[in-house]
Design a protein around this motif. Structure first.
Motif, PDB file in Angstrom:
ATOM      1  N   UNK A  21     -48.622  -4.622  31.067  1.00 28.34           N
ATOM      2  CA  UNK A  21     -47.544  -4.472  32.036  1.00 28.34           C
ATOM      3  C   UNK A  21     -46.172  -4.323  31.367  1.00 28.34           C
ATOM      4  N   UNK A  22     -46.169  -4.076  30.052  1.00 30.73           N
ATOM      5  CA  UNK A  22     -44.903  -4.046  29.322  1.00 30.73           C
ATOM      6  C   UNK A  22     -43.950  -2.993  29.888  1.00 30.73           C
ATOM      7  N   UNK A  23     -44.442  -1.813  30.167  1.00 30.46           N
ATOM      8  CA  UNK A  23     -43.578  -0.765  30.687  1.00 30.46           C
ATOM      9  C   UNK A  23     -43.044  -1.129  32.073  1.00 30.46           C
ATOM     10  N   UNK A  24     -43.901  -1.729  32.883  1.00 31.75           N
ATOM     11  CA  UNK A  24     -43.483  -2.186  34.215  1.00 31.75           C
ATOM     12  C   UNK A  24     -42.400  -3.255  34.101  1.00 31.75           C
ATOM     13  N   UNK A  25     -42.588  -4.194  33.148  1.00 27.74           N
ATOM     14  CA  UNK A  25     -41.589  -5.246  32.948  1.00 27.74           C
ATOM     15  C   UNK A  25     -40.247  -4.655  32.517  1.00 27.74           C
ATOM     16  N   UNK A  26     -40.288  -3.628  31.647  1.00 27.01           N
ATOM     17  CA  UNK A  26     -39.044  -2.995  31.216  1.00 27.01           C
ATOM     18  C   UNK A  26     -38.340  -2.330  32.402  1.00 27.01           C
ATOM     19  N   UNK A  27     -39.126  -1.705  33.258  1.00 28.78           N
ATOM     20  CA  UNK A  27     -38.544  -1.069  34.447  1.00 28.78           C
ATOM     21  C   UNK A  27     -37.882  -2.119  35.352  1.00 28.78           C
ATOM     22  N   UNK A  28     -38.589  -3.217  35.587  1.00 36.90           N
ATOM     23  CA  UNK A  28     -38.049  -4.274  36.446  1.00 36.90           C
ATOM     24  C   UNK A  28     -36.800  -4.880  35.816  1.00 36.90           C
ATOM     25  N   UNK A  29     -36.861  -5.155  34.517  1.00 37.52           N
ATOM     26  CA  UNK A  29     -35.705  -5.742  33.838  1.00 37.52           C
ATOM     27  C   UNK A  29     -34.499  -4.804  33.861  1.00 37.52           C
ATOM     28  N   UNK A  30     -34.752  -3.517  33.756  1.00 37.36           N
ATOM     29  CA  UNK A  30     -33.657  -2.553  33.851  1.00 37.36           C
ATOM     30  C   UNK A  30     -32.991  -2.620  35.211  1.00 37.36           C
ATOM     31  N   UNK A  31     -33.810  -2.702  36.255  1.00 44.32           N
ATOM     32  CA  UNK A  31     -33.266  -2.819  37.611  1.00 44.32           C
ATOM     33  C   UNK A  31     -32.503  -4.133  37.772  1.00 44.32           C
ATOM     34  N   UNK A  32     -33.069  -5.225  37.288  1.00 48.76           N
ATOM     35  CA  UNK A  32     -32.424  -6.528  37.418  1.00 48.76           C
ATOM     36  C   UNK A  32     -31.079  -6.549  36.701  1.00 48.76           C
ATOM     37  N   UNK A  33     -31.018  -5.952  35.524  1.00 46.54           N
ATOM     38  CA  UNK A  33     -29.753  -5.907  34.778  1.00 46.54           C
ATOM     39  C   UNK A  33     -28.701  -5.093  35.516  1.00 46.54           C
ATOM     40  N   UNK A  34     -29.113  -3.953  36.057  1.00 41.10           N
ATOM     41  CA  UNK A  34     -28.188  -3.115  36.817  1.00 41.10           C
ATOM     42  C   UNK A  34     -27.690  -3.845  38.055  1.00 41.10           C
ATOM     43  N   UNK A  35     -28.611  -4.527  38.751  1.00 40.46           N
ATOM     44  CA  UNK A  35     -28.256  -5.301  39.941  1.00 40.46           C
ATOM     45  C   UNK A  35     -27.237  -6.388  39.584  1.00 40.46           C
ATOM     46  N   UNK A  36     -27.493  -7.100  38.502  1.00 42.66           N
ATOM     47  CA  UNK A  36     -26.623  -8.220  38.125  1.00 42.66           C
ATOM     48  C   UNK A  36     -25.203  -7.760  37.832  1.00 42.66           C
ATOM     49  N   UNK A  37     -25.050  -6.634  37.172  1.00 33.13           N
ATOM     50  CA  UNK A  37     -23.709  -6.155  36.834  1.00 33.13           C
ATOM     51  C   UNK A  37     -22.891  -5.896  38.100  1.00 33.13           C
TER      52      UNK A  37
END
Length: 616
Positions: A21-37
């Protein structure tokens, strides 16, 4: 040494093989980082606007209100956007592929969205405008007493210290005059708050607020009733003692119910002003200093435990002291702590004066601020920078105010003379009148009233009759004369308007603080829980930092069991006050207990009657 492209590629392939699920986790983390900013940017702007509406209230000037509404709308448009809601729900639909911390972030984000859903943009805008209008109506109200202007703080002080009953009654009534002007606003807010959260599936706003605890409304109400019932025998003894003591002081009959204006608090939630303990009063020592010194003592307390000094911005940007009489604006007089950007900008809004009440309040509010600073670290995602639950924040603040007021600590700070004697039972009595007497109000009256307001059928004309029936059943108090349905005494409580449907937080916090204090006293300090001194003990500081630093990254029940070894209950509180209960029973021998009976687990309806328990 820089890795070659080949080695880097191999490392990525190996990681992918070990984690499908590494690629999925990277996708989710990218979204979470964008959301947080974007979340941080808009949240900060909203906090700045709210700060202005609370610290600079100018009658007739709508500038701050308009700014607050605009900032709130921008924040709501983002956190509740249809795009965010759909994306969060999509990721949560695959929660088995997510890491636990990702699940917690997404669940919190969805819960935030439910409070501001842009599936109903007009509804959200109307609610934000109504909330700003209600706050300004409450805090901008001009109080009078016998035709002369008076501040709310002055009325509060009169109820705390004035001895002559006619003056106390007049002050109490003046403090409640604002209530009717708030009725239509709260009815509109009730409708808007309910409809807002219903858009994402919550039946009502009370249920929405409870959901932050991972509990249902029935579970929360049941927990509140258990805490009230667990402490009821002790509270009954306090109530009987207070009835007889107040009757004697006022040369009056011993009434079955205590007239509320006889008690030293506008909502009868804190009775500690009934007792002055010789050798334990620090007002005279504090009177030798100024308000700035009181603030410095609060900071020094935390620094002695190993916490850092406050950032310079805290001192520059906070509003810590009363406004001068010449001020052309007002401010919210209710003490609070603010985490402006979920990072480094921490502030407090207070009106500190050099007295014992503010000494405790300073330590309490700084507890919130140091909680903010503790979980603002790289291991805690921005949206999880909050308490393990809402009550944890209050528990830490209240715990530190409690600890700073214990005799051994005060002696060490030279606020009490080392050789001065103090009656330990009277000290316990004063503490019980603060902490135990609070539970029926918080877990009973306030919780049941707001449940009836949002999840029941409580309407405007019923507000006052319902409020006083609840106060009679839970607290054993009555109003100072006839208070018909044209009044709205419940609405004069700040939290009903601007911190709604979560007053059980404070009940849980009071119980939780005794569990935490019992652990610190017995397991860390090896001191009697009745006489501790946290000051200068860095082990206590490490324990508190370990508790606070994870923020909301872990389930609160799990944190509590690891911290104290048991689930939430009032046993540590009962253990602490056991010597007092024995003394009260002896004092009350031969007296009749008149505290109304409660209803058991079914609880009380907003009209003050026993609820009908559902069939098993």
């Amino acid at each position: 040494m820089t890795r070659s492209p080949l080695i880097a590629t191999i490392a990525v392939l190996l990681a992918a093989c070990s984690d499908p699920n590494a690629e999925f986790h990277r996708e989710v983390n990218g979204y979470l980082s964008s959301y947080e900013r974007e979340f941080q940017r808009l949240y900060t702007a909203m906090q700045e606007a709210d700060w202005a509406t609370n610290t600079r209230i100018v009658r007739g000037d709508t500038t701050n209100a308009a700014r607050a509404v605009a900032a709130g709308q921008a924040y709501a448009a983002f956190v509740g956007s249809v795009e965010n809601i759909e994306r969060i729900r999509g990721y949560l639909a695959e929660r088995e592929r997510l890491r636990p911390v990702q699940v917690r972030q997404l669940e919190v984000m969805l819960h935030i969205a439910a409070d501001q859903p842009q599936t109903e943009p007009e509804l959200v805008r109307a609610r934000l405008a109504a909330e700003t209008e209600q706050v300004e109506r409450l805090y901008g109200y001009r109080y009078t007493l016998r035709g002369r202007p008076i501040t709310f703080g002055e009325l509060n002080e009169m109820i705390r210290t004035e001895e002559w009953l006619p003056v106390r009654r007049a002050a109490w009534i003046s403090a409640k005059e604002v209530g009717p002007s708030l009725r239509q606003g709260i009815l509109r807010l009730r409708d808007l708050r309910n409809r807002t959260v219903q858009a994402l599936g919550y039946p009502d706003f009370f249920t929405y607020q409870v959901a932050e605890y991972d509990m249902t409304t029935d579970e929360m109400l049941s927990l509140m009733e258990r805490l009230v019932e667990q402490l009821r025998p002790l509270y009954r003894e306090l109530h009987t003692w207070a009835r007889h003591e107040l009757a004697q002081r006022n040369d009056a009959p011993v009434f079955d119910l205590i007239p509320t204006h006889w008690l030293p608090n506008l909502w009868a939630q804190d009775w500690s002003g009934l007792v002055e303990v010789p050798g334990a009063n620090i007002d005279s020592a504090l009177a030798l200093h100024d308000a700035e010194w009181v603030m410095q003592q609060g900071e020094a307390f935390y620094m002695s435990l190993g916490f850092p000094e406050m950032p310079s911005s805290f001192w520059e940007l906070s509003s810590l002291y009363p406004l001068p009489p010449s001020a052309r604006y007002a401010k919210n007089t209710h003490a609070s702590a603010w985490h402006m950007d979920r990072a480094d900008d921490v502030r407090s809004l207070m009106s500190v004066e050099p007295n014992a009440n503010w000494y405790g309040t300073v330590h309490h509010e700084l507890g919130h601020v140091y909680y903010y600073m503790s979980y603002s670290n790289r291991d805690v995602p921005l949206v999880l920078r909050r308490g393990a639950n809402r009550a944890y924040h209050e528990a830490i603040g209240t715990l530190m105010g409690f600890a700073a007021g214990q005799r051994r600590c005060l002696t060490g700070r030279e606020l009490l003379a080392a050789g001065a004697g103090a009656d330990t039972i009277q000290l316990l009595l004063k503490e019980a009148l603060q902490y135990v007497a609070f539970i029926p109000f918080a877990a009973g009256v306030m919780t049941r009233f707001e449940h009836g307001l949002y999840a029941g059928s409580l309407e405007g004309p019923e507000f006052n009759p319902a409020w006083w029936r609840l106060a009679e059943r839970y607290q054993g108090i009555t109003s100072p004369g006839e208070r018909s349905g044209r009044w709205a005494d419940a609405l004069t409580k700040t939290h009903v308007n601007d911190d709604p449907a979560q007053y059980y937080d404070y009940a849980i916090a009071n119980v939780l603080l005794f569990q935490l204090h019992d652990h610190i006293a017995r397991e860390i300090l090896d001191q009697d829980p009745h006489d501790t001194d946290y000051y200068g003990n860095e082990r206590v500081g490490r324990f508190l930092r370990d508790l606070m630093a994870p923020g909301a990254t872990r389930p609160w029940r799990e944190v509590l069991r690891e911290t104290t070894g048991r689930d939430l209950d009032a046993q540590a509180m009962l253990d602490y006050f056991a010597p007092l209960q024995a003394w009260l029973e002896a004092e009350n021998r031969g007296r009749t207990h008149t505290l109304p009976e409660l209803c058991g687990p079914a609880g009380v309806t907003p009209d003050g009657n026993c609820a009908v328990a559902p069939l098993p």
